[in-house]
Design a protein around this motif. Sequence first.
Motif, PDB file in Angstrom:
ATOM      1  N   UNK A   2       0.842  -1.188   0.000  1.00 36.21           N
ATOM      2  CA  UNK A   2       0.000   0.000   0.000  1.00 36.21           C
ATOM      3  C   UNK A   2       0.883   1.246   0.000  1.00 36.21           C
ATOM      4  N   UNK A   3       0.478   2.234  -0.778  1.00 36.85           N
ATOM      5  CA  UNK A   3       1.064   3.568  -0.682  1.00 36.85           C
ATOM      6  C   UNK A   3       0.221   4.350   0.319  1.00 36.85           C
ATOM      7  N   UNK A   4       0.865   5.007   1.264  1.00 36.66           N
ATOM      8  CA  UNK A   4       0.159   5.648   2.363  1.00 36.66           C
ATOM      9  C   UNK A   4       0.520   7.125   2.440  1.00 36.66           C
ATOM     10  N   UNK A   5      -0.514   7.965   2.576  1.00 36.62           N
ATOM     11  CA  UNK A   5      -0.331   9.406   2.705  1.00 36.62           C
ATOM     12  C   UNK A   5      -1.131   9.894   3.905  1.00 36.62           C
ATOM     13  N   UNK A   6      -0.534  10.694   4.789  1.00 34.75           N
ATOM     14  CA  UNK A   6      -1.288  11.208   5.934  1.00 34.75           C
ATOM     15  C   UNK A   6      -2.455  12.089   5.490  1.00 34.75           C
ATOM     16  N   UNK A   7      -3.568  11.985   6.204  1.00 34.44           N
ATOM     17  CA  UNK A   7      -4.684  12.911   6.009  1.00 34.44           C
ATOM     18  C   UNK A   7      -4.344  14.159   6.803  1.00 34.44           C
ATOM     19  N   UNK A   8      -4.074  15.254   6.108  1.00 32.92           N
ATOM     20  CA  UNK A   8      -3.719  16.497   6.792  1.00 32.92           C
ATOM     21  C   UNK A   8      -4.233  17.681   5.995  1.00 32.92           C
ATOM     22  N   UNK A   9      -3.775  18.860   6.352  1.00 31.58           N
ATOM     23  CA  UNK A   9      -4.295  20.076   5.716  1.00 31.58           C
ATOM     24  C   UNK A   9      -3.991  20.140   4.226  1.00 31.58           C
ATOM     25  N   UNK A  10      -2.936  19.443   3.782  1.00 39.28           N
ATOM     26  CA  UNK A  10      -2.571  19.487   2.366  1.00 39.28           C
ATOM     27  C   UNK A  10      -3.242  18.382   1.549  1.00 39.28           C
ATOM     28  N   UNK A  11      -3.648  17.302   2.208  1.00 41.58           N
ATOM     29  CA  UNK A  11      -4.318  16.195   1.514  1.00 41.58           C
ATOM     30  C   UNK A  11      -5.534  15.804   2.344  1.00 41.58           C
ATOM     31  N   UNK A  12      -6.696  16.306   1.958  1.00 41.99           N
ATOM     32  CA  UNK A  12      -7.918  16.045   2.705  1.00 41.99           C
ATOM     33  C   UNK A  12      -8.943  15.238   1.914  1.00 41.99           C
ATOM     34  N   UNK A  13      -8.695  15.034   0.640  1.00 50.41           N
ATOM     35  CA  UNK A  13      -9.647  14.320  -0.201  1.00 50.41           C
ATOM     36  C   UNK A  13      -8.982  13.093  -0.838  1.00 50.41           C
ATOM     37  N   UNK A  14      -9.783  12.058  -1.038  1.00 53.38           N
ATOM     38  CA  UNK A  14      -9.259  10.845  -1.667  1.00 53.38           C
ATOM     39  C   UNK A  14      -8.734  11.128  -3.067  1.00 53.38           C
ATOM     40  N   UNK A  15      -9.394  12.016  -3.781  1.00 56.35           N
ATOM     41  CA  UNK A  15      -8.952  12.326  -5.149  1.00 56.35           C
ATOM     42  C   UNK A  15      -7.560  12.945  -5.152  1.00 56.35           C
ATOM     43  N   UNK A  16      -7.258  13.758  -4.129  1.00 54.90           N
ATOM     44  CA  UNK A  16      -5.917  14.346  -4.033  1.00 54.90           C
ATOM     45  C   UNK A  16      -4.873  13.262  -3.765  1.00 54.90           C
ATOM     46  N   UNK A  17      -5.205  12.337  -2.866  1.00 55.92           N
ATOM     47  CA  UNK A  17      -4.290  11.230  -2.580  1.00 55.92           C
ATOM     48  C   UNK A  17      -4.091  10.360  -3.814  1.00 55.92           C
ATOM     49  N   UNK A  18      -5.182  10.112  -4.541  1.00 56.44           N
ATOM     50  CA  UNK A  18      -5.089   9.318  -5.772  1.00 56.44           C
ATOM     51  C   UNK A  18      -4.088   9.902  -6.758  1.00 56.44           C
ATOM     52  N   UNK A  19      -4.201  11.205  -6.983  1.00 55.41           N
ATOM     53  CA  UNK A  19      -3.322  11.862  -7.955  1.00 55.41           C
ATOM     54  C   UNK A  19      -1.862  11.739  -7.554  1.00 55.41           C
ATOM     55  N   UNK A  20      -1.583  11.952  -6.273  1.00 57.51           N
ATOM     56  CA  UNK A  20      -0.204  11.887  -5.795  1.00 57.51           C
ATOM     57  C   UNK A  20       0.356  10.473  -5.915  1.00 57.51           C
ATOM     58  N   UNK A  21      -0.456   9.480  -5.550  1.00 56.31           N
ATOM     59  CA  UNK A  21       0.033   8.106  -5.572  1.00 56.31           C
ATOM     60  C   UNK A  21       0.170   7.590  -7.003  1.00 56.31           C
ATOM     61  N   UNK A  22      -0.782   7.933  -7.874  1.00 63.12           N
ATOM     62  CA  UNK A  22      -0.674   7.514  -9.274  1.00 63.12           C
ATOM     63  C   UNK A  22       0.560   8.123  -9.926  1.00 63.12           C
ATOM     64  N   UNK A  23       0.831   9.390  -9.608  1.00 68.95           N
ATOM     65  CA  UNK A  23       2.021  10.032 -10.159  1.00 68.95           C
ATOM     66  C   UNK A  23       3.289   9.346  -9.638  1.00 68.95           C
ATOM     67  N   UNK A  24       3.265   8.993  -8.368  1.00 72.40           N
ATOM     68  CA  UNK A  24       4.406   8.279  -7.782  1.00 72.40           C
ATOM     69  C   UNK A  24       4.611   6.928  -8.461  1.00 72.40           C
ATOM     70  N   UNK A  25       3.525   6.175  -8.673  1.00 75.11           N
ATOM     71  CA  UNK A  25       3.625   4.848  -9.279  1.00 75.11           C
ATOM     72  C   UNK A  25       4.255   4.916 -10.671  1.00 75.11           C
ATOM     73  N   UNK A  26       3.964   5.979 -11.399  1.00 74.70           N
ATOM     74  CA  UNK A  26       4.499   6.111 -12.758  1.00 74.70           C
ATOM     75  C   UNK A  26       6.000   6.367 -12.782  1.00 74.70           C
ATOM     76  N   UNK A  27       6.569   6.781 -11.642  1.00 72.53           N
ATOM     77  CA  UNK A  27       8.017   7.033 -11.590  1.00 72.53           C
ATOM     78  C   UNK A  27       8.823   5.774 -11.325  1.00 72.53           C
TER      79      UNK A  27
END
Length: 238
Positions: A132-157
């Motif tokens: 699993x890729x894990x991102x803290x729920x905080x002031x910068x990432x509060x929505x699942x869609x935001x986490x999705x974008x960050x993790x998908x971008x990471x996976x592509x690297x």
Amino acid sequence: MNIQKLLIGLSVFGLTIPFGAHAQDSGAVIVTAQRSDRSSYEYYDDDQSAIGLTRTADYFVKPMFVSSDSRDINERKQELHAMLRAAIERSRGSGISLVAGSYSLRPVTIENYEELPLAYGGRPDTNRVQIYARIPVDSSVQRASDADKLIEAFAKTIPATGRSFIETGTTALAIDNPDQYRFAVVKEVAAEAKRYAGLFGSDYGVEINGLDSELYWQQASENEVFLYIEHSFKIAPK
């Protein structure tokens, strides 16, 4: 309720049935959703208690399936491990951590990634490892869609090795050590029961049963968790 809640979530892996687990581990655990037909409350479960504690989840977690379909099993293992190692190296400093587990999530590191179970990949000569890729729920990432974008971008690297590749699943929520909230849940139950008894006047008291039972957790909103203990209370004259 005959089964315990394990994963809260955002229709994790497309599932719409409850899964069971209880709070006996100090690690982070995944939470998946039980959606009901009640349009007024998307995440309500008919079996859950109405009284409990709602709090923000600690993490968004997204499953990542590292696979290889090379013909030779040893070659598949080498390719999988190479891609996992690359994922670990690229996660450093990215704000994304890698964890694994079927219930309690533990960090995936250079020291332990080769110990992850190798599973059937869904077709002949294919194996995969789930993390699993894990991102803290905080002031910068509060929505699942935001986490999705960050993790998908990471996976592509993450570079492939041979015939290895990565697929991702649906984002869910996770909480650290849910049993730490047991006392807070009991306080919520006690306060609500007392408030109900007060409606009948000072000559009435309340008896609460079931507070020694297991702690459950359920998705309350896109980034919140509802924790509760199945219980009952009876209001009667003192």
